[in-house]
Design an enzyme around this catalytic site. Sequence first.
Site, PDB file in Angstrom:
ATOM      1  CB  CYS A   4      -0.925  -0.008   1.212  1.00 10.82           C
ATOM      2  SG  CYS A   4      -1.834   1.531   1.384  1.00 10.82           S
ATOM      3  CB  CYS A   7       0.738   1.258   4.417  1.00  9.93           C
ATOM      4  SG  CYS A   7      -0.901   0.895   5.094  1.00  9.93           S
ATOM      5  CG  ASP A  30      -2.328  15.162  -4.144  1.00 10.73           C
ATOM      6  OD1 ASP A  30      -3.301  14.458  -3.831  1.00 10.73           O
ATOM      7  OD2 ASP A  30      -1.715  15.040  -5.227  1.00 10.73           O
ATOM      8  N   GLY A  93     -13.503   7.971  -8.383  1.00 11.51           N
ATOM      9  CA  GLY A  93     -12.186   8.492  -8.744  1.00 11.51           C
ATOM     10  C   GLY A  93     -11.080   8.093  -7.797  1.00 11.51           C
ATOM     11  CB  THR A  95      -6.010   6.663  -8.136  1.00 15.20           C
ATOM     12  OG1 THR A  95      -5.495   7.708  -7.312  1.00 15.20           O
ATOM     13  CG2 THR A  95      -6.888   7.258  -9.227  1.00 15.20           C
ATOM     14  CG  HIS A  98      -4.288   3.856   3.306  1.00 14.00           C
ATOM     15  ND1 HIS A  98      -3.337   3.121   4.019  1.00 14.00           N
ATOM     16  CD2 HIS A  98      -4.782   4.764   4.176  1.00 14.00           C
ATOM     17  CE1 HIS A  98      -3.281   3.571   5.273  1.00 14.00           C
ATOM     18  NE2 HIS A  98      -4.159   4.580   5.388  1.00 14.00           N
ATOM     19  CG  HIS A 100      -6.852   9.145   0.183  1.00 14.83           C
ATOM     20  ND1 HIS A 100      -6.956   7.870  -0.323  1.00 14.83           N
ATOM     21  CD2 HIS A 100      -7.036   9.975  -0.875  1.00 14.83           C
ATOM     22  CE1 HIS A 100      -7.185   7.929  -1.627  1.00 14.83           C
ATOM     23  NE2 HIS A 100      -7.257   9.204  -1.993  1.00 14.83           N
ATOM     24  CG  HIS A 102      -8.313  14.541  -2.132  1.00 17.33           C
ATOM     25  ND1 HIS A 102      -7.238  14.574  -2.992  1.00 17.33           N
ATOM     26  CD2 HIS A 102      -8.844  13.302  -2.252  1.00 17.33           C
ATOM     27  CE1 HIS A 102      -7.144  13.400  -3.623  1.00 17.33           C
ATOM     28  NE2 HIS A 102      -8.112  12.616  -3.186  1.00 17.33           N
TER      29      HIS A 102
HETATM   30  P1  5GP Z   1      -7.477   9.543  -5.111  1.00 21.49           P
HETATM   31  O1  5GP Z   1      -7.482   9.713  -6.607  1.00 21.49           O
HETATM   32  O2  5GP Z   1      -7.255   8.090  -4.724  1.00 21.49           O
HETATM   33  O3  5GP Z   1      -8.659  10.148  -4.404  1.00 21.49           O
HETATM   34  O4  5GP Z   1      -6.268  10.391  -4.565  1.00 21.49           O
HETATM   35  C1  5GP Z   1      -4.937   9.933  -4.592  1.00 21.49           C
HETATM   36  C2  5GP Z   1      -4.064  11.141  -4.530  1.00 21.49           C
HETATM   37  O5  5GP Z   1      -2.783  10.722  -4.169  1.00 21.49           O
HETATM   38  C3  5GP Z   1      -3.937  11.909  -5.856  1.00 21.49           C
HETATM   39  O6  5GP Z   1      -4.388  13.253  -5.691  1.00 21.49           O
HETATM   40  C4  5GP Z   1      -2.442  11.842  -6.161  1.00 21.49           C
HETATM   41  O7  5GP Z   1      -1.931  13.035  -6.719  1.00 21.49           O
HETATM   42  C5  5GP Z   1      -1.836  11.526  -4.816  1.00 21.49           C
HETATM   43  N1  5GP Z   1      -0.599  10.764  -4.865  1.00 21.49           N
HETATM   44  C6  5GP Z   1      -0.375   9.635  -5.601  1.00 21.49           C
HETATM   45  N2  5GP Z   1       0.861   9.164  -5.355  1.00 21.49           N
HETATM   46  C7  5GP Z   1       1.428  10.018  -4.457  1.00 21.49           C
HETATM   47  C8  5GP Z   1       2.716  10.051  -3.822  1.00 21.49           C
HETATM   48  O8  5GP Z   1       3.590   9.212  -4.038  1.00 21.49           O
HETATM   49  N3  5GP Z   1       2.944  11.079  -2.966  1.00 21.49           N
HETATM   50  C9  5GP Z   1       2.001  12.046  -2.716  1.00 21.49           C
HETATM   51  N4  5GP Z   1       2.338  13.013  -1.843  1.00 21.49           N
HETATM   52  N5  5GP Z   1       0.781  12.023  -3.279  1.00 21.49           N
HETATM   53  C10 5GP Z   1       0.498  11.026  -4.148  1.00 21.49           C
HETATM   54 ZN    ZN Z   2      -2.520   1.333   3.544  1.00 25.25          ZN
END
Ligand code: 5GP
Ligand code: ZN
Length: 114
Positions: A4, A7, A30, A93, A95, A98, A100, A102
């Site tokens: 993960c 994690c 982010d 959306g 990706t 885990h 989280h 925003h």
């Molecule tokens: P999701 O699309 O799952 O709601 O949000 C995942 C977020 O994680 C995205 O906004 C993406 O830019 C961010 N993200 C993906 N990989 C990394 C990383 O390695 N480091 C950081 N700081 N953010 C990441």
């Molecule tokens: Zn995790």
Amino acid sequence: MMDCLFCKIIAGEIPSTKVYENDKVYAFRDINPEAPVHVLIVPKEHIASANELTAENAGVIADVFLAAKEIAAREGIAEGGYRIVNNCGADGGQTVGHLHFHMLGGRSLAWPPG
Ligand code: 5GP
Ligand code: ZN
């Protein structure tokens, strides 16, 4: 959780720009910010998505929102306002698997999102 991404970030195995941490929550910037302030607020416990919340683990939601309030004050966006978003599943959306949240702020945000 072995594979993960978040994690590994929480464990310090992958670098991140930390903005807040307590025993339950880790928050970091982010990597692809969509607003002047774009912070990811993450429970330290591995919960794959909002679909995996239970009566036993749902206390992390309060921990996340109390952390968000503190982060908003530190980032200077409490007065102007901000948005907290959770993406759940493919259509939502999500990706990273885990849970989280925003935190977006520092500019006026459009509604509804796309
Ligand atoms: P999701 O699309 O799952 O709601 O949000 C995942 C977020 O994680 C995205 O906004 C993406 O830019 C961010 N993200 C993906 N990989 C990394 C990383 O390695 N480091 C950081 N700081 N953010 C990441
Ligand atoms: Zn995790």
